[in-house]
Design an enzyme around this catalytic site. Structure first.
Site, mmCIF file in Angstrom:
data_model
loop_
_atom_site.group_PDB
_atom_site.id
_atom_site.type_symbol
_atom_site.label_atom_id
_atom_site.label_comp_id
_atom_site.label_asym_id
_atom_site.label_seq_id
_atom_site.Cartn_x
_atom_site.Cartn_y
_atom_site.Cartn_z
ATOM 1 N N LYS A 22 -7.069 -7.721 -28.437
ATOM 2 C CA LYS A 22 -8.252 -7.694 -29.101
ATOM 3 C C LYS A 22 -8.068 -6.888 -30.177
ATOM 4 O O LYS A 22 -8.281 -7.142 -31.396
ATOM 5 C CB LYS A 22 -9.317 -7.277 -28.339
ATOM 6 C CG LYS A 22 -10.401 -6.957 -29.159
ATOM 7 C CD LYS A 22 -11.654 -6.502 -28.269
ATOM 8 C CE LYS A 22 -11.629 -4.873 -27.837
ATOM 9 N NZ LYS A 22 -12.006 -4.083 -29.041
ATOM 10 N N ASN A 23 -7.067 -5.833 -29.955
ATOM 11 C CA ASN A 23 -7.346 -4.786 -31.004
ATOM 12 C C ASN A 23 -5.916 -4.864 -31.937
ATOM 13 O O ASN A 23 -5.952 -4.241 -33.140
ATOM 14 C CB ASN A 23 -6.986 -3.433 -30.432
ATOM 15 C CG ASN A 23 -8.540 -2.748 -29.747
ATOM 16 O OD1 ASN A 23 -9.603 -3.328 -30.056
ATOM 17 N ND2 ASN A 23 -8.200 -1.459 -29.212
ATOM 18 N N CYS A 117 -21.934 4.694 -31.624
ATOM 19 C CA CYS A 117 -21.936 3.500 -30.480
ATOM 20 C C CYS A 117 -21.932 4.639 -29.215
ATOM 21 O O CYS A 117 -22.004 5.652 -29.283
ATOM 22 C CB CYS A 117 -20.719 2.849 -30.723
ATOM 23 S SG CYS A 117 -19.257 3.736 -30.249
ATOM 24 N N ARG A 122 -18.297 8.469 -34.148
ATOM 25 C CA ARG A 122 -17.316 7.529 -34.734
ATOM 26 C C ARG A 122 -17.525 7.318 -36.339
ATOM 27 O O ARG A 122 -17.772 6.035 -36.694
ATOM 28 C CB ARG A 122 -17.164 6.046 -33.950
ATOM 29 C CG ARG A 122 -16.711 6.246 -32.466
ATOM 30 C CD ARG A 122 -16.662 5.010 -31.920
ATOM 31 N NE ARG A 122 -15.421 4.343 -32.097
ATOM 32 C CZ ARG A 122 -15.244 3.193 -31.359
ATOM 33 N NH1 ARG A 122 -16.089 2.714 -30.412
ATOM 34 N NH2 ARG A 122 -13.953 2.475 -31.579
ATOM 35 N N PRO A 123 -17.289 8.357 -36.862
ATOM 36 C CA PRO A 123 -17.588 8.290 -38.434
ATOM 37 C C PRO A 123 -16.274 7.360 -39.036
ATOM 38 O O PRO A 123 -15.341 7.473 -38.334
ATOM 39 C CB PRO A 123 -17.470 9.751 -38.885
ATOM 40 C CG PRO A 123 -16.762 10.618 -37.794
ATOM 41 C CD PRO A 123 -17.035 9.813 -36.740
ATOM 42 N N VAL A 124 -16.489 7.035 -40.308
ATOM 43 C CA VAL A 124 -15.785 6.366 -41.077
ATOM 44 C C VAL A 124 -14.919 7.014 -42.332
ATOM 45 O O VAL A 124 -14.386 6.462 -43.193
ATOM 46 C CB VAL A 124 -15.724 4.848 -41.268
ATOM 47 C CG1 VAL A 124 -15.847 3.998 -40.014
ATOM 48 C CG2 VAL A 124 -17.041 4.754 -42.301
ATOM 49 N N GLN A 126 -12.575 9.047 -42.840
ATOM 50 C CA GLN A 126 -11.169 8.862 -43.092
ATOM 51 C C GLN A 126 -10.715 7.775 -43.886
ATOM 52 O O GLN A 126 -9.913 7.659 -44.729
ATOM 53 C CB GLN A 126 -10.122 8.989 -42.060
ATOM 54 C CG GLN A 126 -10.563 10.499 -41.109
ATOM 55 C CD GLN A 126 -10.348 11.629 -42.017
ATOM 56 O OE1 GLN A 126 -9.097 11.753 -42.802
ATOM 57 N NE2 GLN A 126 -11.300 12.641 -42.084
ATOM 58 N N ASP A 305 -8.535 4.157 -23.934
ATOM 59 C CA ASP A 305 -9.076 2.759 -23.229
ATOM 60 C C ASP A 305 -8.909 2.608 -21.927
ATOM 61 O O ASP A 305 -9.122 1.182 -21.362
ATOM 62 C CB ASP A 305 -8.539 1.724 -24.380
ATOM 63 C CG ASP A 305 -9.484 1.719 -25.838
ATOM 64 O OD1 ASP A 305 -10.431 2.147 -25.844
ATOM 65 O OD2 ASP A 305 -9.001 0.613 -26.498
ATOM 66 N N ILE A 327 -10.244 12.047 -27.185
ATOM 67 C CA ILE A 327 -10.399 11.117 -28.047
ATOM 68 C C ILE A 327 -11.903 10.849 -28.603
ATOM 69 O O ILE A 327 -12.285 11.234 -29.885
ATOM 70 C CB ILE A 327 -9.914 9.677 -28.065
ATOM 71 C CG1 ILE A 327 -8.294 9.891 -27.629
ATOM 72 C CG2 ILE A 327 -9.848 9.033 -29.416
ATOM 73 C CD1 ILE A 327 -7.442 10.126 -28.734
ATOM 74 N N ARG A 397 -16.929 -8.925 -24.933
ATOM 75 C CA ARG A 397 -16.501 -8.459 -26.097
ATOM 76 C C ARG A 397 -14.821 -7.989 -25.832
ATOM 77 O O ARG A 397 -14.008 -8.575 -27.048
ATOM 78 C CB ARG A 397 -17.022 -7.247 -26.379
ATOM 79 C CG ARG A 397 -18.459 -7.236 -26.886
ATOM 80 C CD ARG A 397 -18.888 -5.990 -27.437
ATOM 81 N NE ARG A 397 -17.862 -5.472 -28.563
ATOM 82 C CZ ARG A 397 -17.474 -4.087 -28.320
ATOM 83 N NH1 ARG A 397 -17.901 -3.290 -27.779
ATOM 84 N NH2 ARG A 397 -16.348 -3.860 -29.103
HETATM 85 C C1 UD1 Z 1 -9.609 2.258 -32.116
HETATM 86 C C2 UD1 Z 1 -9.779 0.935 -30.811
HETATM 87 C C3 UD1 Z 1 -10.509 1.670 -29.820
HETATM 88 C C4 UD1 Z 1 -9.794 2.769 -29.204
HETATM 89 C C5 UD1 Z 1 -9.689 3.801 -30.341
HETATM 90 C C6 UD1 Z 1 -8.758 5.047 -29.877
HETATM 91 C C7 UD1 Z 1 -9.623 -0.989 -32.310
HETATM 92 C C8 UD1 Z 1 -10.430 -2.274 -32.862
HETATM 93 N N1 UD1 Z 1 -10.340 -0.149 -31.621
HETATM 94 O O1 UD1 Z 1 -10.873 2.290 -32.478
HETATM 95 O O2 UD1 Z 1 -10.206 0.657 -28.747
HETATM 96 O O3 UD1 Z 1 -10.443 3.555 -28.150
HETATM 97 O O4 UD1 Z 1 -8.786 3.193 -31.464
HETATM 98 O O5 UD1 Z 1 -7.454 4.738 -29.505
HETATM 99 O O6 UD1 Z 1 -8.543 -0.746 -32.620
HETATM 100 N N2 UD1 Z 1 -12.780 9.376 -36.479
HETATM 101 C C9 UD1 Z 1 -13.296 10.188 -37.433
HETATM 102 N N3 UD1 Z 1 -13.262 9.643 -38.850
HETATM 103 C C10 UD1 Z 1 -12.797 8.516 -39.350
HETATM 104 C C11 UD1 Z 1 -12.144 7.694 -38.020
HETATM 105 C C12 UD1 Z 1 -11.928 8.375 -36.962
HETATM 106 O O7 UD1 Z 1 -13.888 11.254 -37.440
HETATM 107 O O8 UD1 Z 1 -12.762 7.968 -40.393
HETATM 108 C C13 UD1 Z 1 -12.543 10.013 -35.256
HETATM 109 C C14 UD1 Z 1 -13.442 8.859 -34.091
HETATM 110 O O9 UD1 Z 1 -14.742 9.558 -34.047
HETATM 111 C C15 UD1 Z 1 -12.578 9.459 -32.933
HETATM 112 C C16 UD1 Z 1 -11.110 9.652 -33.282
HETATM 113 O O10 UD1 Z 1 -11.198 9.835 -34.624
HETATM 114 O O11 UD1 Z 1 -13.004 10.408 -32.309
HETATM 115 C C17 UD1 Z 1 -10.078 8.435 -33.130
HETATM 116 O O12 UD1 Z 1 -10.980 7.233 -33.524
HETATM 117 P P1 UD1 Z 1 -10.151 5.829 -34.212
HETATM 118 O O13 UD1 Z 1 -8.724 5.951 -33.783
HETATM 119 O O14 UD1 Z 1 -10.463 5.819 -35.560
HETATM 120 O O15 UD1 Z 1 -10.891 4.545 -33.318
HETATM 121 P P2 UD1 Z 1 -11.273 3.256 -33.746
HETATM 122 O O16 UD1 Z 1 -10.300 2.922 -34.659
HETATM 123 O O17 UD1 Z 1 -12.571 3.129 -34.049
#
Ligand code: UD1
Length: 416
Positions: A22-23, A117, A122-124, A126, A305, A327, A397
């Site tokens: 999936k990922n 969630c 889980r902010p974006v 970065q 995961d 994480i 999912r």
């Molecule tokens: C991906 C995986 C998910 C897995 C996770 C960690 C996919 C589709 N999903 O999720 O299954 O559990 O990696 O291995 O590949 N963070 C920030 N700011 C950002 C981005 C991340 O603060 O802009 C934080 C997140 O809140 C979290 C950590 O960084 O605490 C890691 O998150 P991230 O690796 O980004 O997870 P996903 O890519 O969403």
């Protein structure tokens, strides 16, 4: 709403085929946005998240044929609507992966903010900061990310933390940027490598994927390609845990142990006998598992995961284990449900202390997120009597035909 009914206590036995990851599938499908030429993908898992993403791509004007299945053809030549609306993004956070490709190919994107969630905020930030470093103008208004750019410019980006989809978004955007982009503190997950391999197949110049520094030399255009998605390491790990928890013996086919070292090591520490072949894994569980402590961290360390599924096997193991989640801040939602099955777990901040019990007892439980649901399935398979798991849309999912695959391994499981 569908439920899963499991009558536990049967040691799993037999063999099943593991689906595509999936990922890896989600970012790789988004890579089709980077080219006006046709892409063919195979080994796609038939999952709700994949269907949601294909629907999102179709809504943008990408031709998708057929709209589900193991092999899908995507053509983004006439893509004319670079927008990911709230109603689709809210059901799947990974929709954020369209942001980088849309911006790189169309010079604009409008993507709903994914929001929080069950497992945390889980902010974006970065993703946004990296694209800004590449010259994008980004505003966040009324819950949407509005991004605009001329041609993106190569940049040096060091992310504050290791982020998987963040690395993927920036890597995809950088393939069409002018000049070289260097992503430092990059995620090393095998799914990042699978995406990089696909981008290279499309004519992208991506180096260093699988290390923490990825270099991308931008090109003017990418071309169409055919690509087969890697096997799902988390699905593989989940079935290994299910077999371990039930004292079973299983053989998983069309998978790879290469990206599962940390998980396989822990299963061997728990007393399992594991034999590896080129594309198969065989596990024989001991009569009683031993407790194994673990700490989640970015790849190649133990994956977050798989944390919930290992919590489930520790519930029925001999001894006391400490499970540390580093994480996500709220990824122990499954604990209260495992306790309903008779598990002895105590939470202390980011640590869960699990004392193995002689046996679990079936009960009604509720799935709260994807991997939490998987842990309830593992525990229910090990428990005496019947367990009913509510809200299994979470499982759909991320696990293809889970009830059917478990039945093939001899489990007594029904979807009602
Ligand atoms: C991906 C995986 C998910 C897995 C996770 C960690 C996919 C589709 N999903 O999720 O299954 O559990 O990696 O291995 O590949 N963070 C920030 N700011 C950002 C981005 C991340 O603060 O802009 C934080 C997140 O809140 C979290 C950590 O960084 O605490 C890691 O998150 P991230 O690796 O980004 O997870 P996903 O890519 O969403």
């Amino acid at each position: 709403m569908d439920k899963l009914v499991i009558e536990g206590g049967v040691p799993l036995s037999g063999e099943i085929v593991i689906s595509g990851a999936k990922n890896a599938a989600l970012p790789i499908l988004c890579a089709a946005l980077l080219t006006g030429e046709a892409m063919t993908f195979s080994n796609l898992p038939r999952l709700k998240d994949v269907a949601t993403l294909l629907k999102l791509l179709a809504q943008m004007g990408v031709r998708v044929t057929p709209d589900s299945g193991e092999a899908v053809f995507l053509d983004a030549k006439d893509m004319d609507n670079p927008c990911a609306p709230y109603d689709l993004v809210k059901t799947m956070r990974a929709s954020i992966l369209v942001l980088g490709p849309l911006l790189a190919r169309c010079g604009e994107a409008r993507v709903s903010l994914p929001g929080g969630c069950a497992i945390g905020a889980r902010p974006v930030d970065q993703h946004i900061r990296g694209l800004q470093a590449m010259g994008a103008e980004i505003q966040v208004e009324q819950g949407y990310i509005h991004a605009k750019a001329g041609r993106l410019q190569g940049a040096r980006i060091c992310t504050d933390m290791v982020t998987v989809t963040g690395t993927e978004n920036l890597m995809m955007a950088a393939t069409l940027a002018e000049g070289e982009t260097v992503i430092e503190n990059a995620a090393r997950e095998p799914e990042v490598v699978d995406l990089a391999n696909c981008l290279v197949r499309m004519g992208g110049r991506v180096f260093g994927a699988g290390t923490d520094v990825i270099r991308v030399q931008g090109v003017e255009k990418l071309h169409g390609a055919a690509y087969a998605i890697m096997p799902d390491r988390i699905e593989t790990g989940t079935y290994l845990c299910a077999a371990a928890a039930t004292g079973g013996r299983v053989r998983l086919l069309k998978t790879s142990a290469a990206s599962l070292d940390s998980v396989i090591d822990k299963l061997m520490d728990a007393g399992c006998d594991i034999q590896l072949a080129r594309d198969a894994i065989h596990l024989q569980a001991p009569a009683r598992l031993k407790s194994v402590s673990l700490r989640t961290a970015p790849y190649p360390a133990f994956p977050t995961d798989m944390q919930a599924q290992f919590m489930a096997i520790n519930c029925v193991a001999d001894g006391v284990a400490t499970i540390r989640e580093t994480i996500f801040e709220n990824r122990f939602m499954h604990v209260a449900e495992l306790q309903r099955l008779g598990a002895d777990i105590q939470i202390e901040g980011n640590n869960a202390i699990v004392r193995g019990v002689a046996g679990l007892q079936g009960a009604n439980v509720m799935a709260t997120d994807l991997r939490a649901s998987a842990s309830l399935v593992v525990a229910a398979l090990a428990a005496r009597d019947e367990t009913r798991i509510d809200r299994i849309y979470h499982l759909d999912r991320g696990y293809e035909d889970m009830a059917e695959k478990l039945s093939r391994l001899g489990a007594r499981v029904w979807r009602v």
